[in-house]
Design a protein around this motif. Structure first.
Motif, mmCIF file in Angstrom:
data_model
loop_
_atom_site.group_PDB
_atom_site.id
_atom_site.type_symbol
_atom_site.label_atom_id
_atom_site.label_comp_id
_atom_site.label_asym_id
_atom_site.label_seq_id
_atom_site.Cartn_x
_atom_site.Cartn_y
_atom_site.Cartn_z
ATOM 1 N N SER A 65 0.827 -1.207 0.000
ATOM 2 C CA SER A 65 0.000 0.000 0.000
ATOM 3 C C SER A 65 0.860 1.256 0.000
ATOM 4 O O SER A 65 0.569 2.233 -0.715
ATOM 5 C CB SER A 65 -0.922 -0.001 1.220
ATOM 6 N N TYR A 66 1.936 1.246 0.794
ATOM 7 C CA TYR A 66 2.848 2.390 0.817
ATOM 8 C C TYR A 66 3.469 2.606 -0.572
ATOM 9 O O TYR A 66 3.596 3.749 -1.034
ATOM 10 C CB TYR A 66 3.971 2.177 1.833
ATOM 11 N N LEU A 67 3.848 1.500 -1.219
ATOM 12 C CA LEU A 67 4.467 1.600 -2.538
ATOM 13 C C LEU A 67 3.483 2.171 -3.559
ATOM 14 O O LEU A 67 3.816 3.087 -4.319
ATOM 15 C CB LEU A 67 4.950 0.221 -2.989
ATOM 16 N N ALA A 68 2.268 1.634 -3.555
ATOM 17 C CA ALA A 68 1.257 2.107 -4.506
ATOM 18 C C ALA A 68 0.922 3.569 -4.267
ATOM 19 O O ALA A 68 0.860 4.378 -5.208
ATOM 20 C CB ALA A 68 -0.009 1.247 -4.387
ATOM 21 N N PRO A 100 -13.241 11.057 -9.821
ATOM 22 C CA PRO A 100 -14.225 9.977 -9.675
ATOM 23 C C PRO A 100 -14.568 9.300 -10.996
ATOM 24 O O PRO A 100 -14.835 8.091 -11.031
ATOM 25 C CB PRO A 100 -15.441 10.691 -9.085
ATOM 26 N N LEU A 101 -14.585 10.056 -12.100
ATOM 27 C CA LEU A 101 -14.904 9.477 -13.397
ATOM 28 C C LEU A 101 -13.810 8.506 -13.834
ATOM 29 O O LEU A 101 -14.093 7.379 -14.264
ATOM 30 C CB LEU A 101 -15.079 10.578 -14.446
ATOM 31 N N ILE A 102 -12.559 8.949 -13.733
ATOM 32 C CA ILE A 102 -11.441 8.103 -14.154
ATOM 33 C C ILE A 102 -11.276 6.916 -13.204
ATOM 34 O O ILE A 102 -11.020 5.785 -13.634
ATOM 35 C CB ILE A 102 -10.145 8.923 -14.232
ATOM 36 N N THR A 103 -11.447 7.169 -11.903
ATOM 37 C CA THR A 103 -11.338 6.087 -10.926
ATOM 38 C C THR A 103 -12.391 5.016 -11.175
ATOM 39 O O THR A 103 -12.114 3.812 -11.102
ATOM 40 C CB THR A 103 -11.493 6.631 -9.497
ATOM 41 N N GLY A 104 -13.623 5.452 -11.483
ATOM 42 C CA GLY A 104 -14.687 4.501 -11.762
ATOM 43 C C GLY A 104 -14.384 3.633 -12.968
ATOM 44 O O GLY A 104 -14.635 2.417 -12.962
ATOM 45 N N LEU A 105 -13.824 4.240 -14.019
ATOM 46 C CA LEU A 105 -13.484 3.470 -15.215
ATOM 47 C C LEU A 105 -12.348 2.494 -14.937
ATOM 48 O O LEU A 105 -12.405 1.323 -15.347
ATOM 49 C CB LEU A 105 -13.091 4.432 -16.337
ATOM 50 N N LEU A 106 -11.323 2.944 -14.216
ATOM 51 C CA LEU A 106 -10.203 2.056 -13.892
ATOM 52 C C LEU A 106 -10.634 0.928 -12.951
ATOM 53 O O LEU A 106 -10.158 -0.202 -13.064
ATOM 54 C CB LEU A 106 -9.068 2.864 -13.256
ATOM 55 N N LEU A 164 -5.245 5.182 -6.457
ATOM 56 C CA LEU A 164 -6.375 4.893 -5.570
ATOM 57 C C LEU A 164 -6.916 3.482 -5.807
ATOM 58 O O LEU A 164 -7.203 2.744 -4.863
ATOM 59 C CB LEU A 164 -7.490 5.913 -5.792
ATOM 60 N N VAL A 165 -7.054 3.114 -7.080
ATOM 61 C CA VAL A 165 -7.578 1.788 -7.412
ATOM 62 C C VAL A 165 -6.589 0.705 -6.985
ATOM 63 O O VAL A 165 -6.975 -0.358 -6.473
ATOM 64 C CB VAL A 165 -7.878 1.692 -8.917
ATOM 65 N N TRP A 166 -5.306 0.969 -7.175
ATOM 66 C CA TRP A 166 -4.266 0.012 -6.779
ATOM 67 C C TRP A 166 -4.303 -0.216 -5.272
ATOM 68 O O TRP A 166 -4.272 -1.362 -4.795
ATOM 69 C CB TRP A 166 -2.916 0.554 -7.222
ATOM 70 N N VAL A 167 -4.403 0.870 -4.508
ATOM 71 C CA VAL A 167 -4.461 0.750 -3.046
ATOM 72 C C VAL A 167 -5.713 -0.016 -2.627
ATOM 73 O O VAL A 167 -5.668 -0.864 -1.721
ATOM 74 C CB VAL A 167 -4.431 2.144 -2.397
ATOM 75 N N ASP A 172 -5.338 -3.012 2.196
ATOM 76 C CA ASP A 172 -4.676 -2.886 3.497
ATOM 77 C C ASP A 172 -5.599 -2.168 4.487
ATOM 78 O O ASP A 172 -6.312 -1.236 4.123
ATOM 79 C CB ASP A 172 -3.379 -2.093 3.332
ATOM 80 N N ASP A 173 -5.578 -2.628 5.749
ATOM 81 C CA ASP A 173 -6.455 -2.028 6.762
ATOM 82 C C ASP A 173 -5.662 -1.261 7.828
ATOM 83 O O ASP A 173 -6.115 -1.103 8.963
ATOM 84 C CB ASP A 173 -7.309 -3.107 7.439
ATOM 85 N N SER A 174 -4.479 -0.777 7.475
ATOM 86 C CA SER A 174 -3.676 -0.007 8.420
ATOM 87 C C SER A 174 -4.354 1.321 8.741
ATOM 88 O O SER A 174 -5.176 1.814 7.962
ATOM 89 C CB SER A 174 -2.285 0.268 7.831
ATOM 90 N N PRO A 175 -4.033 1.935 9.890
ATOM 91 C CA PRO A 175 -4.592 3.257 10.214
ATOM 92 C C PRO A 175 -4.287 4.261 9.108
ATOM 93 O O PRO A 175 -3.175 4.272 8.570
ATOM 94 C CB PRO A 175 -3.880 3.628 11.520
ATOM 95 N N PRO A 176 -5.255 5.107 8.741
ATOM 96 C CA PRO A 176 -5.054 6.059 7.641
ATOM 97 C C PRO A 176 -3.812 6.943 7.805
ATOM 98 O O PRO A 176 -3.096 7.185 6.837
ATOM 99 C CB PRO A 176 -6.335 6.893 7.672
ATOM 100 N N LEU A 177 -3.564 7.400 9.037
ATOM 101 C CA LEU A 177 -2.406 8.264 9.254
ATOM 102 C C LEU A 177 -1.110 7.501 9.033
ATOM 103 O O LEU A 177 -0.133 8.052 8.504
ATOM 104 C CB LEU A 177 -2.440 8.852 10.665
ATOM 105 N N ALA A 178 -1.091 6.221 9.423
ATOM 106 C CA ALA A 178 0.095 5.399 9.178
ATOM 107 C C ALA A 178 0.302 5.192 7.679
ATOM 108 O O ALA A 178 1.435 5.230 7.188
ATOM 109 C CB ALA A 178 -0.055 4.049 9.880
#
Length: 296
Positions: A65-68, A100-106, A164-167, A172-178
């Motif tokens: 997740s960090y890499l993506a 949101p449009l591009i994310t939805g398509l991907l 966003l789609v890759w993540v 991953d369910d890590s804390p958002p701040l982490a």
């Protein structure tokens, strides 16, 4: 913190970020501006993690997740800062409204999520029409190199959406701040390399407005904004959160005009209206569920 206050905070931060990006690079260079912003953001995130005693997960999914996130942040922010030199600040927000449009398509192609409905297709077509209108006159977009700036922003939005789609696919369910801190750990060396490769020196004197904009983006744009966003997502309907992307481009255009003297022509306003309408149509089911009165 109350949810309405957090919601308003996100709108203000997202609406002011494009103008702050433009100001931060004036007198410093885009590479120094983005690298210093990310360094400040990492320092703040690390300090908060230490104070709140939140660990930085290092299991396989967290690292992926960090890499993506880091690669997406690096590509998107580098292109955004470079492109923002040549176009109106408000147009940066308008183009990121396409996310949101591009994310939805991907997501359809990569995650095999729900099929495209007529409304989603219509929304995407309206977004494309908006882009066509905006592309019509480079002078209304900001200047002689505005076309290159817009293309850079479109590439930035595509990279950001893909990240966003890759993540999401990693799950991953890590804390958002982490996750934010881990993402910055990956991205920071890359920003430093770009800075060294394009300029490589610290400005002798950072203009006060540019310095204030860098600090503002490092603290609010990179850390506080994300924290508020995740907080709102947990406590508010998705449709109401989606409304933010309809409001911020208009506010950003107005702020650029009032505070930075940017002349926003008719084509830009028409294009922004088309993109906003397309986004509303694309997200219609979600928005309608949020706006409809609740059954007692």
């Amino acid at each position: 913190m109350s949810v309405p206050a957090a919601y308003l905070g996100i709108i203000l931060i997202w609406a002011t970020t494009p103008l702050a990006i433009k100001w931060s690079a004036q007198g410093t260079g885009f590479a120094f501006a983005v690298a210093s912003r990310m360094f400040i953001g990492f320092a703040v995130a690390a300090a908060v993690l230490a104070v709140w005693r939140i660990g930085l997960p290092l299991h396989r999914r967290a690292r992926a997740s960090y890499l993506a996130g880091g690669l997406g942040m690096f590509g998107a922010m580098t292109l955004t800062y470079w492109g923002a030199q040549y176009i109106h600040s408000g147009l940066v927000s308008v183009l990121f409204g396409l996310t949101p449009l591009i994310t939805g398509l991907l997501a359809l192609l990569w995650l095999e999520e729900e099929a495209l409905t007529r409304a989603k297709i219509a929304g995407m077509l309206l977004g494309l029409c908006g882009l066509a209108v905006i592309f019509g006159d480079s002078h209304e977009m900001g200047g002689a190199h505005a076309l290159a700036g817009v293309l850079a922003l479109l590439a930035a939005v595509t990279l950001y959406s893909a990240s966003l789609v890759w993540v999401k696919r990693i799950g991953d369910d890590s804390p958002p701040l982490a996750t934010t801190a881990g993402t910055l750990v990956v991205a920071l060396p890359l920003f430093a390399l770009v800075w060294l490769g394009t300029d490589g020196h610290v400005p002798n004197a950072v203009p006060p407005r540019a310095g204030a904009a860098i600090v503002y983006l490092g603290v609010f744009g990179s850390v506080v904004g994300f924290a508020l966003y995740y907080y709102v997502i947990k406590h508010m309907e998705t449709g109401k959160v989606a409304l933010i992307t309809l409001v911020t481009p208009v506010l950003a255009l107005l702020l650029g005009s009032m505070l930075n003297g940017e002349h926003v022509g008719v084509r830009v306003w028409l294009g922004a209206a088309c993109i906003g309408t397309g986004l509303a149509v694309h997200q219609w089911q979600t928005l309608a569920g949020a706006l409809a009165p609740r059954a007692k």
